[in-house]
Design an enzyme around this catalytic site. Structure first.
Site, PDB file in Angstrom:
ATOM      1  N   CYS A   1       0.746  -1.202   0.190  1.00  0.00           N
ATOM      2  CA  CYS A   1      -0.093   0.076  -0.005  1.00  0.00           C
ATOM      3  C   CYS A   1       1.007   1.093  -0.150  1.00  0.00           C
ATOM      4  O   CYS A   1       0.381   2.372  -0.089  1.00  0.00           O
ATOM      5  CB  CYS A   1      -1.068   0.202   1.128  1.00  0.00           C
ATOM      6  SG  CYS A   1      -0.235   0.059   2.642  1.00  0.00           S
TER       7      CYS A   1
ATOM      8  N   CYS B   1     -16.478 -38.063   2.894  1.00  0.00           N
ATOM      9  CA  CYS B   1     -17.504 -38.698   2.159  1.00  0.00           C
ATOM     10  C   CYS B   1     -17.759 -37.920   0.963  1.00  0.00           C
ATOM     11  O   CYS B   1     -18.029 -36.568   1.098  1.00  0.00           O
ATOM     12  CB  CYS B   1     -18.691 -38.341   3.190  1.00  0.00           C
ATOM     13  SG  CYS B   1     -20.322 -39.035   2.111  1.00  0.00           S
TER      14      CYS B   1
ATOM     15  N   CYS C   1      -8.290 -49.256  -8.216  1.00  0.00           N
ATOM     16  CA  CYS C   1      -8.553 -48.018  -8.605  1.00  0.00           C
ATOM     17  C   CYS C   1      -8.105 -47.446 -10.073  1.00  0.00           C
ATOM     18  O   CYS C   1      -8.629 -46.834 -10.634  1.00  0.00           O
ATOM     19  CB  CYS C   1      -8.181 -46.826  -7.562  1.00  0.00           C
ATOM     20  SG  CYS C   1      -8.976 -47.035  -5.833  1.00  0.00           S
TER      21      CYS C   1
ATOM     22  N   CYS D   1     -26.751 -44.393 -52.584  1.00  0.00           N
ATOM     23  CA  CYS D   1     -26.693 -45.529 -53.184  1.00  0.00           C
ATOM     24  C   CYS D   1     -26.409 -46.556 -52.354  1.00  0.00           C
ATOM     25  O   CYS D   1     -25.092 -46.387 -51.620  1.00  0.00           O
ATOM     26  CB  CYS D   1     -25.677 -45.326 -54.428  1.00  0.00           C
ATOM     27  SG  CYS D   1     -25.712 -46.989 -55.439  1.00  0.00           S
TER      28      CYS D   1
END
Length: 515
Positions: A140, A226, A268, A308
């Site tokens: 500052c 969780c 995993c 076609c």
């Protein structure tokens, strides 16, 4: 099968399932040790022998907020005693070292020898101001008293107002552990005690504490959040593994090791590869199955680019009909017979094309590339469709559980049996869900298995469980009069085969890429 029929007859299914598995979250012994809390899973399940026999059995505990803080603080205090550092520095060292005390000490000593404060915080010491003017803040540029300027361990100094404003902004962005020094090009991480001491808002300090605790849990190999949105449960396991955890609060089921959907028998790494392939190949798989066909003569993959239906293969120049895959020269006036389904006609056309002399003259390498590409897609489609089929069956059978509860209640009200008798049907439904989930992931597992005797044994056990489960599913969905002995026999058979499949999968090694 590795187990004999006699072993199966002696096996007893006692309803051990996920509700009893996660009961370890509530059945916990807490022993006071060194003014902290040691968490020990009760041995009530393993004492009966059933928990230890189940390959999915996993010991874990759901921590309370107090227990979580005690476990973390005990680790922090132990490192503080070894290194004589502040609690904030000790916690930073532990997070950076995955809560390994010895590794934290090694990293700390290495940082001292290199004098590199950007890697790890050094011992607290008085530092010089970063500005040439000791009374001016570098951010500052306001002149302040020397006592109002606050240095961090790296030596960079700013005023208290700037530290507070900076930390407020960093916390608002969701940061906890990884707040860096304000100085340009300084990689020093600000310690928790320093940030907490300069935040003036009580609400911001509380938010910062929660975010820092989150980072502590994420970096701790024995802890797991969780994954359910809005659930704050935290789990601790003395021996982390890729096993199932059931949250006692939100009932979410997930893998402890990676936090994703529970996926045994896949590890995993394997399931991440499978999910990545499913996402990357979904559009290609859909397009090729919808808009491409194999040449009946050389098996090259052909995309129809015009309206076609007269196709000419660029690989072998074989002319055939796009609609029926038959030889074009046989069409003539009978072209519109293509609207009549004839499996035998298609098989004959494919066989005739494969034995054509034109194929013998082709480059084997080109034919091999075309065939192997389609074969790889067909193999993936084979396992993926069965994986999705069991996933769909699992969702339908989850909905069935609600109907089973209503059916049992109605039977008891009509005095067609006691609640204890019909409880066996509920247990059968829960076992059905377990086995269905197991079968779903066995197809991802089998996709990466190498060919050989091990694969043949695994597929035999897989087919054995699948056949048993379909019989159990039929009984659970359509049972009207309870045959307790027959239903329990089906449950024993299903659980026996589920465990046999898990035991066999644990001995196998999957390939990083499918063969």
């Amino acid at each position: 099968m590795a187990e004999s029929q006699d072993d199966e007859e002696d096996y007893y299914y006692d309803g051990f399932e996920e509700d009893s598995l996660d009961s370890s979250c509530n059945d916990v012994e807490r022993v006071a040790t060194d003014n902290a809390t040691s968490l020990v899973i009760s041995a009530s399940q393993s004492a009966s022998g059933d928990g230890a026999a189940d390959p999915e059995f996993f010991e874990y505990v759901c921590l309370t907020e107090k227990e979580l803080q005690e476990v973390l603080e005990r680790c922090v205090q132990r490192l503080c005693d070894r290194l004589a550092v502040t609690r904030g520095s000790a916690k930073y060292l532990l997070i950076a070292s995955s809560w390994n005390d010895d590794l934290a000490v090694s990293n700390y000593n290495a940082s001292l020898s290199t004098n590199n404060s950007s890697d790890l915080p050094r011992r607290e010491r008085k530092t010089s101001l970063s500005s040439s003017d000791p009374a001016v803040c570098c951010v500052c540029l306001m002149r302040s008293g020397a006592l109002e300027l606050e240095p961090f361990l790296c030596g960079h100094t700013f005023c208290a107002d700037c530290w507070n404003a900076y930390f407020e902004a960093q916390v608002a962005e969701g940061k906890g552990y990884n707040i860096l020094c304000m100085e340009t090009d300084c990689a020093a991480v600000i310690t928790e005690d320093f940030v907490h001491g300069h935040l003036r808002s009580a609400a911001t300090r509380l938010k910062y504490r929660k975010q820092y605790t989150r980072d502590c849990i994420d970096s701790h190999p024995q802890m797991r959040h969780c994954p359910s949105y809005g659930c704050s449960s935290v789990f601790f396991a003395a021996a982390p593994d890729s096993k199932r955890v059931v949250c006692p609060h939100c009932r979410a089921t997930f893998c402890f090791a990676c936090g994703s959907e529970y996926h045994l028998p896949c590890d995993c790494r394997t399931i991440r590869q499978w999910w990545k392939k499913a996402m990357e190949d979904s559009e290609t798989m859909s397009y090729m199955s919808s808009f491409t066909k194999d040449c009946p003569q050389c098996d090259s993959s052909i995309e129809k680019s015009g309206g076609c239906n007269h196709m000419i293969c660029r690989m072998c120049a074989y002319e055939f009909c796009w609609v029926c895959l038959g030889a074009w020269k046989e069409h003539g006036n009978a072209y519109y017979e293509c609207n009549k389904f004839s499996a035998k006609k298609i098989q004959t056309a494919v066989a005739a094309g494969s034995s054509s002399p034109a194929v013998a003259g082709m480059k084997n390498e080109a034919v091999g590339r075309a065939s192997s590409g389609r074969m790889a897609l067909n193999k993936y489609l084979f396992y993926f469709t069965r994986y999705k089929n069991h996933e769909q069956s699992l969702h339908l059978e989850e909905n069935l559980m609600g109907k089973i509860d209503q059916r049992v209640e109605k039977k008891v009200q009509n005095r067609e049996g006691s609640l204890i008798d019909w409880q066996c049907l509920i247990e059968a439904g829960r076992l059905l869900l377990k086995c269905r989930r197991t079968l779903q992931y066995t197809y991802a597992f089998a996709y990466y298995l190498q060919d050989g005797p091990d694969r043949m044994l695994f597929e035999h056990l897989q087919a054995d469980l699948e056949s048993t489960i379909e019989n159990l599913s039929f009984s659970v969905e359509r049972v009207d009069k309870l045959d307790l002995a027959a239903l329990q026999a089906q449950m024993r058979s299903a659980e026996f085969r589920r465990r046999a499949l898990f035991r066999d999968a644990a001995k196998l090694t999957v390939s990083p890429t499918p063969n």
